[in-house]
Scaffold this active site. Structure first.
Site, PDB file in Angstrom:
ATOM      1  N   GLN A 118       0.781  -1.244   0.000  1.00 32.34           N
ATOM      2  CA  GLN A 118       0.000   0.000   0.000  1.00 32.34           C
ATOM      3  C   GLN A 118       0.811   1.292   0.000  1.00 32.34           C
ATOM      4  OE1 GLN A 118      -3.357   2.294   2.777  1.00 32.34           O
ATOM      5  NE2 GLN A 118      -3.037   0.111   3.027  1.00 32.34           N
ATOM      6  N   ASN A 154      11.728 -11.792 -12.696  1.00 28.28           N
ATOM      7  CA  ASN A 154      12.458 -12.311 -11.543  1.00 28.28           C
ATOM      8  C   ASN A 154      13.753 -11.526 -11.381  1.00 28.28           C
ATOM      9  OD1 ASN A 154      13.729 -13.740  -9.545  1.00 28.28           O
ATOM     10  ND2 ASN A 154      13.792 -15.687 -10.652  1.00 28.28           N
ATOM     11  N   PHE A 157      11.082  -2.498  -0.262  1.00 23.62           N
ATOM     12  CA  PHE A 157      11.476  -3.820   0.206  1.00 23.62           C
ATOM     13  C   PHE A 157      11.884  -3.746   1.675  1.00 23.62           C
ATOM     14  CE2 PHE A 157      12.519  -4.189  -4.405  1.00 23.62           C
ATOM     15  CZ  PHE A 157      11.686  -5.253  -4.709  1.00 23.62           C
ATOM     16  N   GLY A 158      11.989  -4.908   2.305  1.00 26.65           N
ATOM     17  CA  GLY A 158      12.459  -4.967   3.678  1.00 26.65           C
ATOM     18  C   GLY A 158      13.900  -4.491   3.784  1.00 26.65           C
ATOM     19  N   TYR A 198       4.466  -2.371   9.376  1.00 26.34           N
ATOM     20  CA  TYR A 198       3.245  -2.262   8.573  1.00 26.34           C
ATOM     21  C   TYR A 198       2.320  -1.298   9.296  1.00 26.34           C
ATOM     22  CZ  TYR A 198       0.959  -5.516  11.823  1.00 26.34           C
ATOM     23  OH  TYR A 198       0.422  -6.108  12.932  1.00 26.34           O
ATOM     24  N   ASP A 215       0.460   3.771   6.155  1.00 29.87           N
ATOM     25  CA  ASP A 215       0.759   3.389   4.774  1.00 29.87           C
ATOM     26  C   ASP A 215       0.537   4.550   3.805  1.00 29.87           C
ATOM     27  OD1 ASP A 215       1.698   0.723   4.843  1.00 29.87           O
ATOM     28  OD2 ASP A 215      -0.314   0.007   5.285  1.00 29.87           O
TER      29      ASP A 215
END
Length: 220
Positions: A16, A71, A95-96, A137, A167
């Site tokens: 989101q 990918n 991304f994390g 999150y 978000d």
């Protein structure tokens, strides 16, 4: 609206916060290319109420974008990203912690590929500090950013607000940073790195309530 007509955004974001930001830029006329893994953005199947169709959750955040799947962990997919970076004005990721570096696209690498590109990242707690390695999150961002301390019932637990300030609120902050970076690029010719922490975004949106807390503790 065509304020950003002619700008291309490579959107590696998902769920989101990031998609909110890239969608706003698409509404302003930018050409947004959403890059998805072979399995697709996870929200395509979340909160789905129509079988075998993309969820409204996904479509409401990603309409007005083009989408490709690849990918990034493969050599071929990696090269496609390199070619897209050469032709983009902005690249966005959420991304994390550490993931984008492991995929081979650190800011230093991206800047070498295209010195004019603006790289924009959303992290839970930023890339430095004691919480840099933690993910976040919506509910976590609201709790750590202090929003939950402004809600609830007397002598009872706090509540998470239904508004997605963690978000979507972070996405709004990111767009502001990107637009500022693009404006500076017009003067210098150089892109820059823009980062927004979800916790910081929530704190910014709650700052007046924090002032109320201070006032009340002093009997004001």
């Amino acid at each position: 609206m065509e304020a950003l007509k002619g700008f291309r955004i490579l959107d590696m974001t998902h769920v989101q916060a990031g998609p909110t930001a890239s969608q706003l830029m698409a509404w302003m006329g930018a050409d947004v290319i959403k890059l998805e893994p072979p399995t697709g953005d996870v929200t395509r199947g979340q909160l789905r109420d129509v079988p075998n169709a993309d969820s409204l959750y996904f479509t409401m955040l990603n309409c007005n974008k083009r989408s490709i799947t690849l990918n990034m962990k493969s050599a071929e997919g990696n090269q496609v990203v390199v070619e897209l970076l050469k032709k983009s004005d902005v690249v966005m990721e959420n991304f994390g912690p550490g993931v984008i570096d492991r995929l081979g696209f650190s800011w230093e690498k991206v800047h070498r590929i295209n010195p004019r590109i603006v790289m924009a990242s959303i992290k839970g707690f930023g890339s430095s500090g004691p919480y840099a390695d933690f993910k976040a999150y919506e509910n976590v961002a609201q709790a750590m950013g202090g929003a939950m301390s402004t809600t609830g019932v007397p002598e009872g637990p706090p509540f998470v607000t239904g508004a997605q300030i963690g978000d979507s609120g972070t996405g709004l902050h990111l767009v502001i940073g990107i637009l500022g970076a693009l404006h500076q690029r017009n003067r210098t010719g150089e892109g820059q790195y823009v980062e927004v922490a979800m916790m910081d975004g929530v704190m910014n949106l709650c700052r007046v309530k924090f002032r109320d807390h201070q006032r009340l503790t002093r009997g004001g």
